[in-house]
Write an enzyme that holds these catalytic residues in place. Sequence first.
Site, PDB file in Angstrom:
ATOM      1  CB  CYS A 120      -0.927  -0.014   1.217  1.00  0.00           C
ATOM      2  SG  CYS A 120      -1.877   1.490   1.375  1.00  0.00           S
ATOM      3  CB  CYS A 137      -0.529   2.523   4.092  1.00  0.00           C
ATOM      4  SG  CYS A 137      -2.003   1.849   3.370  1.00  0.00           S
ATOM      5  CG  ASP A 138       3.227   1.278   4.348  1.00  0.00           C
ATOM      6  OD1 ASP A 138       2.780   1.712   5.421  1.00  0.00           O
ATOM      7  OD2 ASP A 138       2.989   0.133   3.928  1.00  0.00           O
TER       8      ASP A 138
END
Length: 308
Positions: free
Chosen positions: A132, A135-136
């Site tokens: 992701c 997200c990261d």
Amino acid sequence: MPEKVIVIGSGPAGLTAALYAARANLKPLVIEGTAPYGQLMLTTDVENYPGFPDGILGPELMESFRKQAERFGSRFLTADTTRVDFSRTPFVVEVGDERHEADSVIVSTGATARMLDIPGERELLGRGVSTCATCDGFFFRGRELVVVGGGDSAVEEAIFLTKFATKVTIIHRRDSLRASKIMQDRAHANEKITFLWDTVVEEVGGGDGAVTGLKVRNVKTDEVSDFRTDGLFIAIGHDPNTQLFKGQLDLDDNGYIIVGHPKTETSVSGVFACGDVVDHIYRQAITAAGTGCAAAIDAEKYLEALPH
Ligand code: NAP
């Protein structure tokens, strides 16, 4: 009294099903899961959801879906469904020790990102390996990154990651992308993106809990080499979340729930399915929402026809 409708899952399909079921006065119970709202939570800008000419953030869109479903009386349970029994009516849906019964069930459990299943991948997940970018990506400011895959997801993630990374290499097992033309053009126009064709990643190397490099193999020459990178983003597609339904509903060879298109009925009368858990072709928020609407209408018709 059993519930009239239980919706399992809370992505665009499940929340649209809940909205329609709620407006039909069926007071749906949505078992939304512990990581609710589906894959749009893992994305940034959604530019192709009609009605938002300037785009909208995925999580913001999902929040609006939920609010709208709630406004008409949907109820939410933030927990994972642990077992179902569709062999009897009312149907049984269990959440841990809690047992719920329902006259109809709408399954909208979506799909999950695929992994490469190579050494180092699981150990370094969350420590340099990610599925992701949204997200990261933030954690990789000023770093060099790799994205694996050749579809729209891989290209979209690579483009997103250039906001943080100094260089992003897309490693693809063939020599041409599967991604749509517009996404390909954007990737080719992005100076930070380069491609490594005909190549597979065979191992993720790490030290001190962080990714340090990859072992990659050229599939044409069989040559194996080391590729230095600070992070590996895997974007190679998805698998349907149907573990719960094995032996309960008919699934196709890839594990997707079989429905009677264009209807949403499954192999069990009174159980309906919608969204990515039935769709391995379109996989769009708008198509998921569309089938969620259809599932609620199908459930409503089914309930109307039941003897009171
Ligand atoms: P996808 O289209 O199925 O592409 C998966 C990619 O990963 C393919 O290029 C595939 O290679 C590669 N791959 C699969 N297994 C692999 C493995 N074990 N090792 C190495 N490579 C592997 O999946 P997706 O990109 O997630 O897209 C899914 C759907 O969502 C598509 O319909 C896509 O258009 C849509 N989508 C749209 C957008 C957008 O419009 N903004 C964004 C994301 C996704 P091969 O090409 O060789 O098969």
